[in-house]
Motif scaffolding. Sequence first.
Motif, short mmCIF file in Angstrom:
data_model
loop_
_atom_site.label_atom_id
_atom_site.label_comp_id
_atom_site.label_asym_id
_atom_site.label_seq_id
_atom_site.Cartn_x
_atom_site.Cartn_y
_atom_site.Cartn_z
N ARG A 1 8.20 -2.85 -5.55
CA ARG A 1 7.22 -3.93 -5.47
C ARG A 1 5.83 -3.33 -5.46
O ARG A 1 5.56 -2.32 -4.81
N ALA A 2 4.93 -3.98 -6.21
CA ALA A 2 3.52 -3.56 -6.24
C ALA A 2 2.68 -4.72 -6.74
O ALA A 2 3.15 -5.55 -7.52
N THR A 3 1.43 -4.77 -6.30
CA THR A 3 0.48 -5.72 -6.84
C THR A 3 -0.07 -5.19 -8.15
O THR A 3 -0.29 -3.98 -8.30
N SER B 1 -6.47 -2.64 -4.48
CA SER B 1 -7.82 -2.70 -5.04
C SER B 1 -8.83 -3.06 -3.95
O SER B 1 -9.92 -3.53 -4.26
N GLY B 2 -8.45 -2.84 -2.69
CA GLY B 2 -9.33 -3.17 -1.59
C GLY B 2 -9.01 -4.50 -0.93
O GLY B 2 -9.58 -4.83 0.12
N ASN B 3 -8.11 -5.27 -1.52
CA ASN B 3 -7.69 -6.54 -0.94
C ASN B 3 -6.58 -6.29 0.08
O ASN B 3 -5.57 -5.65 -0.25
N PRO B 4 -6.72 -6.76 1.31
CA PRO B 4 -5.69 -6.50 2.33
C PRO B 4 -4.32 -7.03 1.95
O PRO B 4 -3.30 -6.56 2.48
N ALA B 5 -4.28 -8.01 1.03
CA ALA B 5 -2.99 -8.59 0.65
C ALA B 5 -2.28 -7.80 -0.43
O ALA B 5 -1.14 -8.12 -0.78
N ASP B 6 -2.91 -6.76 -0.97
CA ASP B 6 -2.29 -5.97 -2.04
C ASP B 6 -1.09 -5.19 -1.53
O ASP B 6 -1.12 -4.64 -0.42
N PHE B 7 -0.07 -5.13 -2.38
CA PHE B 7 1.07 -4.25 -2.10
C PHE B 7 0.87 -2.93 -2.84
O PHE B 7 0.62 -2.91 -4.04
N TRP B 8 0.94 -1.82 -2.13
CA TRP B 8 1.00 -0.53 -2.78
C TRP B 8 2.41 -0.37 -3.35
O TRP B 8 3.32 -1.13 -3.00
N TYR B 9 2.60 0.61 -4.21
CA TYR B 9 3.96 0.80 -4.73
C TYR B 9 4.89 1.15 -3.58
O TYR B 9 4.75 2.21 -2.95
#
Length: 568
Positions: free
Chosen positions: A52-54, A64-72
């Motif tokens: 899962r990733a954003t 990208s600096g958004n707290p809701a982003d998933f890293w890989y």
Amino acid sequence: MKKVFAGLLLALLACPSAGYAQGRIDRNHVPSKERVDPFERRRDDIDGNSIRATISNWTQTAQSGNPADFWYEWPKNTNRRYVALTQLWVGAEVRPNLGGNPGDPLFIVDISDFRNNQEGGPTSWTFEPVGGYVNPAGSEFGIAQNDDRESWPPFWPDKLEDDLDPGWRGSWNGFFGKDIFNADQEFFFKAGDDQYDRYRSAYRPDSTDPARYGLGLIVDTRIMAWTQILIDDVVFLIHGVKNDGTEDLDRVGFSIWLADCVGGDCGDDIPFFDVLEDVAFMTDQDGIGDQNFGADPVGTVAIAFLETPGNATDRIDNDADGSTDPECPQNNGECNSPIVPMAFLTGEDPANGIDDNLNGLIDENTTHVPFEGEQGSNVGVGYADFIDNDGDGEQGGPVVTGEMVAAATSDQWSRWPPNPQADPVQMGRNGRPIIHLVGLDPDDVGLGFKDGIDNDDSHVQPTARYPYLSEPGSPLVTQAMVDAAAADPFRRYRVPGTDILLYDLGPEDLGKAYADGLDNDGDGAIDEGIDEGIDEMIDESRADGIDNDGDWNMLQDDTGLDGVPFNG
């Protein structure tokens, strides 16, 4: 506990609009009207298998600096992180075309994010999404993806020229064709750089649009995932980069910025790169991750570059898809190609784009030669010697003779014609010699070589070895050309206004097509069907419209504009 393995594959494809991999524009090219629209920025999550990733539609994935982003993360929903982000970077050297000194190059580099307009203007200095490829109703619909029809645009702007179904309304614009849902999850978007106006006073990429800035690039991106067990921990990223402006881009660089964070604790990662396999591995030094891993060991993440832009002018098999094995099967590049030797590196600056030592190769370096060491081994890659080493080239052409080999023995690099730097006929318009055959030796006697002439007349009808009609409209050899070549010891003839030399031109060539460096039939390919089968898959251009290795099958491979197979 057995150590786990996480995989992430990146595939980078370069697709210049026509001609050469460097981004040369065909003279018949008409720039598109596609332009960026920052208001169509979208984010989404790829989670179609174990990863899962954003992702974003401005060519950046993960955070990208958004707290809701998933890293890989792998496995998904565990918050066990391995990669912080990826970005596509594309740069080119250009010459000012709006005044100033055209001799002073500009170096324009496009990146995905984290660069602000330093002049405070409203334009963006990063890649931005091209308008028209998302549901315009709102960002809640995310990036267009195959398994969510609500995310699709009303029509696809790049399919409006389909006469049978303009815009493919209600259909999926898939990588594998129209309404083909091969991947379990597939995202599609386009991005561009036309707002990057940092150099607006010096350079414009498109003479048809003075408001277009940057390099005039259009990037189409596919991000795909399968649940099939062999690749259910792999994500595929495919970037197709197109020069859509009116200016040639002679020197272009592509890069993926990869920010690793193996185990969630980014400070002790150990990355290394397998040059032969084009795979970057990232490991955690102590194998201990953050609290999300608990007592489980940290795995390894691998980034494999499946296809990278071909360099069609350096005479080196950069992606190693040719073959240096004399036992190799047909249709797999040229068998028994010579390998770049260590001696070829003498006197070469591997980073300036110039053939410094005049051996015919450009920027050869240690990654091209065979080596053994602690970091692994490399069998080396082949180079284009312009000789038909496996005998599958066009028939009826000239062959290497013992006299040619004898003449080449006096040359430092066994070139033929020998010592071209002292031969006025071999001197190019830029003041540098034109290098033809390289590395000639007695084993080459009897093999065909490149002469710039369509010896098998494949421009008249396809042949068994070249089952396609060569370029219609190519010029034909005349008696005046034969007469001019007769006065030269090697029967050479220079095509007027070019650096193209025809070799061994004689009465037997009258009426045959020859290479002139032009796209005479306007199909984007240049001089196709001339010297085919010589050094195939070594200096190939991925945009030349030619099946370089001869493995295209009309019954199996045709999809065409409409995306429907088997219909011609």
